[in-house]
Enzyme design. Structure first.
Site, PDB file in Angstrom:
ATOM      1  N   TYR A 165       0.837  -1.209   0.000  1.00 39.18           N
ATOM      2  CA  TYR A 165       0.000   0.000   0.000  1.00 39.18           C
ATOM      3  C   TYR A 165       0.877   1.266   0.000  1.00 39.18           C
ATOM      4  O   TYR A 165       0.643   2.212  -0.763  1.00 39.18           O
ATOM      5  CB  TYR A 165      -0.880  -0.074   1.242  1.00 39.18           C
ATOM      6  CG  TYR A 165      -1.863   1.037   1.450  1.00 39.18           C
ATOM      7  CD1 TYR A 165      -3.030   1.099   0.710  1.00 39.18           C
ATOM      8  CD2 TYR A 165      -1.643   1.998   2.441  1.00 39.18           C
ATOM      9  CE1 TYR A 165      -3.958   2.109   0.939  1.00 39.18           C
ATOM     10  CE2 TYR A 165      -2.567   3.002   2.679  1.00 39.18           C
ATOM     11  CZ  TYR A 165      -3.720   3.053   1.929  1.00 39.18           C
ATOM     12  OH  TYR A 165      -4.637   4.045   2.169  1.00 39.18           O
ATOM     13  N   LYS A 169       1.061   4.215  -2.723  1.00 43.81           N
ATOM     14  CA  LYS A 169       0.681   5.573  -2.330  1.00 43.81           C
ATOM     15  C   LYS A 169       1.793   6.587  -2.581  1.00 43.81           C
ATOM     16  O   LYS A 169       1.530   7.767  -2.757  1.00 43.81           O
ATOM     17  CB  LYS A 169       0.241   5.580  -0.860  1.00 43.81           C
ATOM     18  CG  LYS A 169      -1.107   4.879  -0.626  1.00 43.81           C
ATOM     19  CD  LYS A 169      -2.185   5.436  -1.533  1.00 43.81           C
ATOM     20  CE  LYS A 169      -3.596   5.159  -1.053  1.00 43.81           C
ATOM     21  NZ  LYS A 169      -4.598   5.571  -2.055  1.00 43.81           N
TER      22      LYS A 169
END
Ligand code: NAD
Length: 304
Positions: A165, A169
């Protein structure tokens, strides 16, 4: 001053619930026609349903707004292109894109599978790439575009168990940093949101009282500002529980070392000067770093 979006068409991905839902509802309330995109799967990205997106469209329409539901998977370019084509067919333009859709596959780096890592990159990073790419030519021709990518403190600063993640990001920040340069002459601006909100994604991770403070509605004003006509550009705006701040990637001024000092030992000996925060700043393009280094080298070597 009231910020409105009359005549603007907005696409909000992952708008069936959580932050996206709140962004879509508020954009519509302020005059935008909104594509409410949502795949409608589970938090880990499995499954699909049109229910959530349809419910948000019904809510917008009940309040007198205009919206259309769309079930495209943002990680599938053909579906994304079809979504943008549907918006063009119905409303003739796309002014605003909020890349918000997201999933989680949290695991410590060594326990997580490479398939999970890829999937998270596909949804967050490639999903943002696909949606942005599908709107880009339209925005260029319109000479107007406002795009938001959704980053996270997990990408900016790290969070245990979120390598996949966090990588995705930070990836969207890299995309933004270059696209602001390519979009500048077409009046396409791009910004990033780093939200903190009590949603399905964060449910169970925090005490109930904290969860209740972190409503999506406290984050949405940040997105609305970032996609407004007089928006900033290239900003990473952090928002949660009514607090707003800007995150920056800064570089220290650093120091030039003589040819003899250009060794690992020389770097160790000058570590304090290299890391000294005095004079650190956020650079606006990669070439600024090269320019800074060449200026220091020229001064150190006495070259004019
Ligand atoms: P959420 O799970 O409530 O909403 C995400 C939505 O995206 C869901 O409705 C889901 O169906 C949709 N979605 C997932 N995969 C999709 C796909 N492939 N195509 C289309 N739609 C898809 O989560 P949220 O908290 O509202 O998160 C919204 C965004 O904010 C995400 O990008 C998330 O990573 C980011 N974010 C959230 C927080 C937070 O504290 N909640 C913090 C940092 C970043």
């Amino acid at each position: 001053m009231t910020i409105r979006y009359d005549g603007r068409v907005a696409i909000v991905t992952g708008a069936g619930q959580g932050l996206g839902r709140s962004h879509a509802i508020e954009l519509a309330k302020r005059g935008a026609k909104v594509v409410v995109n949502d795949l409608g799967g589970a938090k880990d990205g499995t499954g699909a349903s049109s229910e959530a997106a349809l419910a948000v469209v019904a809510e917008i329409e009940a309040a007198g707004g205009e919206a259309m539901a769309n079930g495209a998977n943002v990680a599938n370019y053909a579906e994304v292109e079809a979504m943008v084509a549907a918006a063009m067919e119905k409303w003739g333009r796309v002014d605003i894109l909020v890349n918000n859709a997201g999933i989680l596959r949290d695991k410590s780096f060594i326990k997580g599978s490479m398939e999970d890592f890829q999937l998270v990159l596909n949804v967050h990073l490639m999903g943002s790439v696909y949606c942005t790419r599908a709107c880009w030519e339209i925005m260029k021709e319109q000479e107007y575009g406002r795009i938001v990518v959704t980053t996270s403190s997990s990408g900016l600063y790290g969070n245990f168990g979120q390598t996949n993640y966090g990588s995705a990001k930070m990836g969207v920040i890299g995309m933004m940093n270059t696209l602001v340069q390519e979009g500048a002459k077409y009046n396409i601006r791009m910004n990033a949101l780093a939200p903190t909100a009590g949603t399905r994604m964060t449910e169970g991770l925090m005490p109930e009282k904290v969860f209740e403070l972190l409503t999506p509605e406290t984050v949405t004003p940040a997105v609305l500002y970032l996609v407004s006509e007089d928006s900033p550009n290239r900003t990473i705006l952090c928002a949660g529980a009514g607090s707003y701040a800007v995150a920056k990637i800064v570089e220290t001024d650093g120091c030039w070392l003589t040819p003899e000092e250009q060794t690992p030992e020389g770097i160790a000996a000058h570590w304090d000067a290299i890391t000294d925060p005095e004079g650190e700043r956020a650079l606006q393009a990669g070439f600024e770093q090269t320019g800074k280094m060449l200026t220091k080298a020229a001064a150190g070597l006495g070259i004019s």
